[in-house]
Every structure is written in C-alpha cells, then in structure tokens.
Write a protein that holds these residues in place. Structure first.
Motif, mmCIF file in Angstrom:
data_model
loop_
_atom_site.group_PDB
_atom_site.id
_atom_site.type_symbol
_atom_site.label_atom_id
_atom_site.label_comp_id
_atom_site.label_asym_id
_atom_site.label_seq_id
_atom_site.Cartn_x
_atom_site.Cartn_y
_atom_site.Cartn_z
ATOM 1 N N LYS A 189 6.053 -2.179 1.576
ATOM 2 C CA LYS A 189 5.255 -3.381 1.801
ATOM 3 C C LYS A 189 5.218 -3.752 3.279
ATOM 4 O O LYS A 189 4.189 -4.183 3.802
ATOM 5 N N ILE A 214 2.571 -2.330 -4.456
ATOM 6 C CA ILE A 214 2.328 -3.188 -3.298
ATOM 7 C C ILE A 214 1.461 -4.363 -3.695
ATOM 8 O O ILE A 214 0.327 -4.202 -4.127
ATOM 9 N N THR A 219 0.970 -9.102 1.046
ATOM 10 C CA THR A 219 0.809 -8.490 2.357
ATOM 11 C C THR A 219 -0.339 -9.117 3.125
ATOM 12 O O THR A 219 -0.265 -9.257 4.335
#
Length: 228
Positions: A189, A214, A219
């Motif tokens: 990540k 992810i 993010t």
C-alpha cells in the motif's frame, strides 16, 4: 575509489513467501521482477556506481543481466550471507572494487539520486536501516567484506557492532526511499500510494491480482494528504 553494487536475487519463483497467504505464486513472481527491475534501474543510473553484480542462480537472471548490461555472478553458496561474501570477493579481486554497496532487490522506491546520496556520506561502513531501524536495507563497505555480515532480518545494530569491533568508522544514513522493503500488504500500500513512478507501482495499480489487497480509497486519501 571504485564502487560496485551487489544485488542478491533468489529468483522470481515462489518469491515473497510472507505474502503467500494473500497472493498466488505467479503474482508474487511478477512483483519480485518489477521490484528488481526498479532497483537495477536506480543503480544503473547512479553516478557513483561503477559496476553492478547481480548475484543469482535463477533462470531469469541471465536475461536481466543482458538487458541491463550488468555482470551476472552465479554463486555456489547455501545461504544469503555466504553468497554476499562470495560476491564481495568477486568484485574485489576480479573487478578491483575498493567499495561494495549491497542493495536488496525489494526496495522499489529508490532512485539513482537516493543511491548517490547514500554513497556521498560513505565512510568505512555506511548502513541504511529499514523504517523500524531493525533490518539493513543497504550496506556500503570499504573494502568489501571488511567485517562479518548478518542479514537475518534484524541486522542493523549487529552490523554496527561488528564494524565497530573491527575498528571501522561507521555511519548510519536515513533514507525514506531505502526504508521501505516490501514484505507485507502495508508495504504494498505504501508503494502504491507513493509519488514515485515505477514498474512496481504500475503493477500494483493495474494488475487485478493486487486489487483485493490494496484499498484504493485509503491510498487515494493518502495521495491527497500529501499534495492534492
């Protein structure tokens, strides 16, 4: 001073076993190759590095060495430390290296500038720790093999202690780029959210095998926190 980089590579097959519960072997192989290519690109373009020795018996290593125009050394060792010792002797005696910089193949955030930065501050021994200051993510040594190596995942302080016992001047250099070696989903990540354009980041953002691992919302919020 002649500086050679030493990059150990076990091979892409069944790489990154700590991620095995989350990723199939073929995805981990793609990850290992992307990261290694990012590391080799950084070393190839580093102004301070005079040569690169890829230490590997893997089938794909010969092709990589040819593509990057670097030297391949097929070690005969049974452990990582023994392979690195062989490689240190190789660059010292065959390539007249006065200094060796050991760089793992799983630090995909590094750039050529990061490599030059670490080497700029080099003394007898320069050690770059991981983010937790537990492991060693780069090690520069003049001459190669000047003191006993460890590389067991907890080698940062043992390397410092071993070098001091040999009477060597030791410097520790902090580097955010070198600090991230990929072993966990959180590491993935971190790389995916980074600003550095790399093969590894592209893989993480485009390969469906990584999509479930992810959290793009997480993010993306990190990206915005850093500069939206």
């Amino acid at each position: 001073m002649s500086i050679w980089a030493i990059v150990p590579f076990k091979g892409a097959q069944n790489a990154k076993r700590r991620l095995a519960p989350k990723l199939q072997a073929d995805a981990r192989s793609r990850l290992a190759m992307a990261m290694l290519n990012d590391v080799l690109e950084a070393l190839v373009h580093a102004k301070s590095v005079d040569g690169i020795l890829l230490v590997s018996r893997a089938e794909e290593a010969r092709r990589l060495a040819q593509e990057w125009h670097i030297t391949l050394y097929r070690d005969t060792a049974h452990t990582l430390v023994d392979a690195l010792i062989e490689a240190g002797d190789k660059v010292k005696h065959d390539h007249h290296a006065t200094t060796a910089v050991i760089v793992p193949g799983d630090v995909p955030l590094i750039s050529s500038d990061d490599v030059d930065y670490v080497l700029h501050y080099h003394a007898d021994v320069t050690i770059v720790p991981d983010a937790h200051k537990i492991g060693t993510n780069a090690l520069v040594c003049t001459p190669p093999n000047a003191f006993p190596l460890v590389f067991d995942g907890r080698s940062y302080q043992p390397h410092i202690d071993a070098a001091i016992r040999k009477g060597l001047q030791v410097r520790a250099v902090q580097s955010d780029s070198f600090a991230v070696d990929v072993d966990t989903v959180e590491d993935l990540k971190h790389v995916e959210a980074s600003a550095k354009v790399s093969r590894t980041r592209t893989l993480l953002r485009t390969d469906p095998a990584f999509s479930e691992l992810i959290d793009r919302k997480t993010t993306n919020s990190l990206d915005c926190a850093e500069g939206c």
